[in-house]
Structures are given as structure tokens and as C-alpha cells.
Enzyme design. Sequence first.
Site, PDB file in Angstrom:
ATOM      1  N   GLU A 180     -13.312   6.191  34.715  1.00  0.00           N
ATOM      2  CA  GLU A 180     -13.474   7.773  35.015  1.00  0.00           C
ATOM      3  C   GLU A 180     -12.853   8.072  36.267  1.00  0.00           C
ATOM      4  O   GLU A 180     -13.762   8.006  37.423  1.00  0.00           O
ATOM      5  CB  GLU A 180     -14.676   8.330  34.610  1.00  0.00           C
ATOM      6  CG  GLU A 180     -14.556  10.026  34.608  1.00  0.00           C
ATOM      7  CD  GLU A 180     -15.849  10.605  34.060  1.00  0.00           C
ATOM      8  OE1 GLU A 180     -15.849  11.850  33.838  1.00  0.00           O
ATOM      9  OE2 GLU A 180     -16.992  10.041  34.180  1.00  0.00           O
ATOM     10  N   GLU A 232     -19.109  18.257  28.107  1.00  0.00           N
ATOM     11  CA  GLU A 232     -19.625  17.837  29.230  1.00  0.00           C
ATOM     12  C   GLU A 232     -19.749  19.084  30.254  1.00  0.00           C
ATOM     13  O   GLU A 232     -19.301  19.108  31.433  1.00  0.00           O
ATOM     14  CB  GLU A 232     -19.175  16.626  29.920  1.00  0.00           C
ATOM     15  CG  GLU A 232     -20.375  15.851  31.028  1.00  0.00           C
ATOM     16  CD  GLU A 232     -19.370  14.856  31.899  1.00  0.00           C
ATOM     17  OE1 GLU A 232     -20.319  13.939  32.024  1.00  0.00           O
ATOM     18  OE2 GLU A 232     -18.114  14.887  32.254  1.00  0.00           O
TER      19      GLU A 232
END
Length: 255
Positions: free
Chosen positions: A133, A231
Amino acid sequence: MKISVCVDAVYAGKDMRDAIDDVLANGLDTIEFWGWEDKDIQKLREYQEEKGFCVAAFCTKFISLTDPLLRSDYVKGLEETLDIAERLNCRCLITQTGADTGAGRELQRKSLVEGLKACAPLLEKKGVTLVVEPLNLRVDHRGYFLSGSDEAAEIIKEVGSPNVKMLFDIYHQQITEGDLVRRIREYLPYIGHFHAAGNPGRHELYQSEINYPYVFQAIEDGAYEGYMGLEYFPEDVLGTGLAYAKKLAGGLYRQ
């Protein structure tokens, strides 16, 4: 488009079971979370068997990949995390790269690539994808090593394993670089998971400068088969943001 709800964000501070119950009550069946070390995995597994929800993704242990001296610790942590993933029938694990150590960037990148290459056989054996990520440095993660999807894609190519891909967080990449749809189209073969939140603020998808209907359409047009992880930190009633994302994934708000 398959939706996953990051309970550690959307339901921050709430009981895990209550969060899962609310996700299910809102017509969704898949969750994800951040670290596993603070979770009662046995109880989570038992509740999964009882309720039938899926776990799309969660994080490996937070050990740096940019420091070669920590590589054996990282690999050991991944082995432990793979055991947890097997118990929860999860096929995607999220990793951060670690902080910029201050060493030369090429040395850190080399450590990152070599560390991911060391992990690849373990992932391939288990049939699990590890997604790396990039995170924005301007707002949320100053000092982190990897921020751009361009560099992330090059790292994924260099590692050369179908079980090592990128997590493309739409919120983070909007802050870091923008030009979202072009990059998504170009890098979709190297993307194994998405995260979404509104920007600025990291709230619901409809509170955003990002044209999420257009972004979702581009992802769907590319025949992406993974999950879109929500998220964000809600400002509205919890079900409102979930309902919007669910309808958005179903094409209701597409132009």
C-alpha cells in the site's frame, strides 16, 4: 463490484461483533480490518461460522520492509499472518512498506523488492495475495517510504509474482498524485485491492471532490474482480454511507 467494510475505520471504537452485525444488517457480507494481533481470532472465526460473513483482507504485522536487518522478522510475521488468514479463509493480506529509514532511496527500494521476493514462495504456496500500500505523505503518513502508484507498480513488476500486487487507495492517491482513472486503467493488472474514502476529510464517498461514480465505472470496465474496501470515518448515520456505496457498486449512481 464487491464491497468490503473496514470495521476498524467505519466502526472505530465499537465492539467487533456489533460492527459485523451492523454490516450484515445493511445488506453487506464482507469485512476487513487492520492488525490481527489485537483481535480474538478464535472468537472471530466462531462468529464467522455462525454468521457466514467473509473476511476480504487484513494487515500483516507492522514490520519494516525498507530495513534489510528486519527482513527475517518480517517473513516470520508473514508466516504467522498466513496461518491466521487460513483460519479466516482470507485470500488477501495488506502490507505497508515501513518508514523512510534515511538510507539512500535505491537501497531502501532494493530491500523492499528483495523482501517481497522472499515472501512470494510462501504466498504462492498458500494461494494468498499480498498487496503493498502506497500512502499519502502530505496529510496522514509523513515519513512513510512509498507514496506513489507509479513507483508501486514498478516495484510490483520487479518482484514478478502474481501473488504480490498493489493496494490502490483512492483517497491516498488523490492526495498524492490525482489523475486517478488514467492510473487505475494502466495499473489494474497490478492491483489486488482497493480502498475508498472521500477527500478531503476521509469521510463518506459522497462527501468528496472525487467523482466516485466515474471511478467505480472505470474499475468495473477493467473487469476487476477483487474488493473495494470502504476505509472511511463516517460523519453521517452509519447506514447512510454503506447504502450509498452499495448502490454505487450496483451502478445506481453511474452517469
